[in-house]
Write a protein that holds these residues in place. Structure first.
Motif, PDB file in Angstrom:
ATOM      1  N   ALA A 135      15.030  10.084   3.577  1.00  0.00           N
ATOM      2  CA  ALA A 135      15.154  10.933   2.400  1.00  0.00           C
ATOM      3  C   ALA A 135      15.318  12.368   2.871  1.00  0.00           C
ATOM      4  CB  ALA A 135      13.919  10.814   1.510  1.00  0.00           C
ATOM      5  N   ARG A 136      15.991  13.154   2.062  1.00  0.00           N
ATOM      6  CA  ARG A 136      16.118  14.575   2.356  1.00  0.00           C
ATOM      7  C   ARG A 136      16.195  15.325   1.053  1.00  0.00           C
ATOM      8  NH1 ARG A 136      22.249  14.647   4.910  1.00  0.00           N
ATOM      9  NH2 ARG A 136      23.305  13.843   3.043  1.00  0.00           N
ATOM     10  N   GLY A 141       0.799  -1.210   0.000  1.00  0.00           N
ATOM     11  CA  GLY A 141       0.000   0.000   0.000  1.00  0.00           C
ATOM     12  C   GLY A 141       0.835   1.265   0.000  1.00  0.00           C
ATOM     13  N   SER A 142       0.142   2.394   0.138  1.00  0.00           N
ATOM     14  CA  SER A 142       0.788   3.706   0.069  1.00  0.00           C
ATOM     15  C   SER A 142       0.326   4.596   1.215  1.00  0.00           C
ATOM     16  CB  SER A 142       0.447   4.400  -1.253  1.00  0.00           C
ATOM     17  OG  SER A 142       0.920   3.668  -2.362  1.00  0.00           O
ATOM     18  N   LEU A 143       1.222   5.484   1.593  1.00  0.00           N
ATOM     19  CA  LEU A 143       0.904   6.553   2.534  1.00  0.00           C
ATOM     20  C   LEU A 143       1.644   7.806   2.113  1.00  0.00           C
ATOM     21  CD1 LEU A 143       1.185   4.861   6.072  1.00  0.00           C
ATOM     22  CD2 LEU A 143      -0.900   5.722   5.011  1.00  0.00           C
ATOM     23  N   ARG A 144       1.104   8.940   2.499  1.00  0.00           N
ATOM     24  CA  ARG A 144       1.769  10.209   2.235  1.00  0.00           C
ATOM     25  C   ARG A 144       1.918  10.965   3.544  1.00  0.00           C
ATOM     26  NH1 ARG A 144      -0.240  15.726  -0.551  1.00  0.00           N
ATOM     27  NH2 ARG A 144       1.652  16.317  -1.685  1.00  0.00           N
ATOM     28  N   LEU A 145       3.149  11.257   3.893  1.00  0.00           N
ATOM     29  CA  LEU A 145       3.426  12.044   5.082  1.00  0.00           C
ATOM     30  C   LEU A 145       3.617  13.508   4.705  1.00  0.00           C
ATOM     31  CD1 LEU A 145       6.044   9.750   6.892  1.00  0.00           C
ATOM     32  CD2 LEU A 145       3.541   9.660   6.972  1.00  0.00           C
ATOM     33  N   SER A 146       3.185  14.378   5.608  1.00  0.00           N
ATOM     34  CA  SER A 146       3.378  15.813   5.419  1.00  0.00           C
ATOM     35  C   SER A 146       3.997  16.398   6.676  1.00  0.00           C
ATOM     36  CB  SER A 146       2.039  16.512   5.162  1.00  0.00           C
ATOM     37  OG  SER A 146       1.409  16.017   4.016  1.00  0.00           O
ATOM     38  N   TYR A 181       6.951  16.763   1.952  1.00  0.00           N
ATOM     39  CA  TYR A 181       6.101  15.581   1.805  1.00  0.00           C
ATOM     40  C   TYR A 181       6.964  14.342   1.582  1.00  0.00           C
ATOM     41  CZ  TYR A 181       2.768  19.296   0.693  1.00  0.00           C
ATOM     42  OH  TYR A 181       2.007  20.434   0.718  1.00  0.00           O
ATOM     43  N   LEU A 182       6.421  13.219   1.974  1.00  0.00           N
ATOM     44  CA  LEU A 182       7.053  11.940   1.658  1.00  0.00           C
ATOM     45  C   LEU A 182       5.968  10.999   1.155  1.00  0.00           C
ATOM     46  CD1 LEU A 182       9.778  10.400   1.730  1.00  0.00           C
ATOM     47  CD2 LEU A 182       9.019   9.413   3.915  1.00  0.00           C
ATOM     48  N   ILE A 206      10.335  12.228  -2.120  1.00  0.00           N
ATOM     49  CA  ILE A 206      10.284  13.408  -1.255  1.00  0.00           C
ATOM     50  C   ILE A 206      10.085  14.647  -2.121  1.00  0.00           C
ATOM     51  CG2 ILE A 206      12.802  13.745  -1.260  1.00  0.00           C
ATOM     52  CD1 ILE A 206      12.531  14.664   1.684  1.00  0.00           C
ATOM     53  N   SER A 207       9.300  15.575  -1.619  1.00  0.00           N
ATOM     54  CA  SER A 207       9.088  16.832  -2.332  1.00  0.00           C
ATOM     55  C   SER A 207       8.846  17.929  -1.294  1.00  0.00           C
ATOM     56  CB  SER A 207       7.905  16.719  -3.290  1.00  0.00           C
ATOM     57  OG  SER A 207       6.710  16.423  -2.592  1.00  0.00           O
ATOM     58  N   ARG A 208       8.959  19.158  -1.744  1.00  0.00           N
ATOM     59  CA  ARG A 208       8.741  20.281  -0.825  1.00  0.00           C
ATOM     60  C   ARG A 208       8.001  21.404  -1.536  1.00  0.00           C
ATOM     61  NH1 ARG A 208      14.565  22.590   0.927  1.00  0.00           N
ATOM     62  NH2 ARG A 208      13.294  24.287   1.791  1.00  0.00           N
ATOM     63  N   ASP A 209       7.238  22.119  -0.748  1.00  0.00           N
ATOM     64  CA  ASP A 209       6.527  23.303  -1.230  1.00  0.00           C
ATOM     65  C   ASP A 209       7.085  24.465  -0.410  1.00  0.00           C
ATOM     66  OD1 ASP A 209       4.772  25.412  -1.654  1.00  0.00           O
ATOM     67  OD2 ASP A 209       3.048  24.092  -1.902  1.00  0.00           O
ATOM     68  N   ASN A 210       7.975  25.221  -1.000  1.00  0.00           N
ATOM     69  CA  ASN A 210       8.636  26.294  -0.254  1.00  0.00           C
ATOM     70  C   ASN A 210       7.658  27.380   0.177  1.00  0.00           C
ATOM     71  OD1 ASN A 210      11.194  25.089  -0.416  1.00  0.00           O
ATOM     72  ND2 ASN A 210      11.558  25.984  -2.435  1.00  0.00           N
ATOM     73  N   ALA A 211       6.660  27.628  -0.621  1.00  0.00           N
ATOM     74  CA  ALA A 211       5.685  28.670  -0.269  1.00  0.00           C
ATOM     75  C   ALA A 211       4.917  28.301   0.995  1.00  0.00           C
ATOM     76  CB  ALA A 211       4.727  28.891  -1.424  1.00  0.00           C
ATOM     77  N   LYS A 212       4.785  27.006   1.238  1.00  0.00           N
ATOM     78  CA  LYS A 212       4.045  26.532   2.404  1.00  0.00           C
ATOM     79  C   LYS A 212       4.958  26.002   3.505  1.00  0.00           C
ATOM     80  CE  LYS A 212      -0.049  25.201  -0.271  1.00  0.00           C
ATOM     81  NZ  LYS A 212      -0.973  24.082  -0.630  1.00  0.00           N
TER      82      LYS A 212
END
Length: 114
Positions: free
Chosen positions: A49-50, A16-21, A78-79, A68-74
């Motif tokens: 991850a980094r 399965g999958s999960l998304r962490l914030s 995320y993972l 892994i991704s990032r939203d700099n404005a916010k």
């Protein structure tokens, strides 16, 4: 005061999958590095991850499955975790490096059942 708040952990079946914030608040400075570590029972905390600036890197054990991704404005990182395995079970900690100091979230439990 810098605070990191994680969300998105839980119980999932293998495959399965999960998304962490993780939202970072309270910083007046830009965040150079954001990432995720994990710690399983009886084991040391390990890097998952980094993302430094815009460049991601991953532990070998999660390459091809986690993103892994990032939203700099916010100020959010995320993972996305796909193809989860029982050995991914751990408490996942968000971290951020700001002006040379490391800040940590409280952790979120991820449990993968077989």
């Amino acid at each position: 005061q810098v605070q990191l708040v994680e969300s998105g952990g839980g119980l999932v079946q293998a495959g399965g999958s999960l998304r962490l914030s993780c939202v970072v608040s309270g910083s007046r400075f830009s965040i150079n590095t954001m990432g995720w570590y994990r710690q399983a029972p009886g084991k040391q905390r390990e890097l998952v991850a980094r993302i430094i600036g815009g460049t991601p890197n991953y532990a070998d054990s999660v390459k091809g499955r986690f993103t892994i991704s990032r939203d700099n404005a916010k100020n959010t990182v995320y993972l996305q975790m796909n193809s989860l395995k029982p050995e991914d079970t751990a408490v996942y900690y968000c971290y951020a490096r700001i002006t040379g100091f490391d800040y940590w979230g409280q952790g979120t439990q991820v449990t993968v059942s077989s």
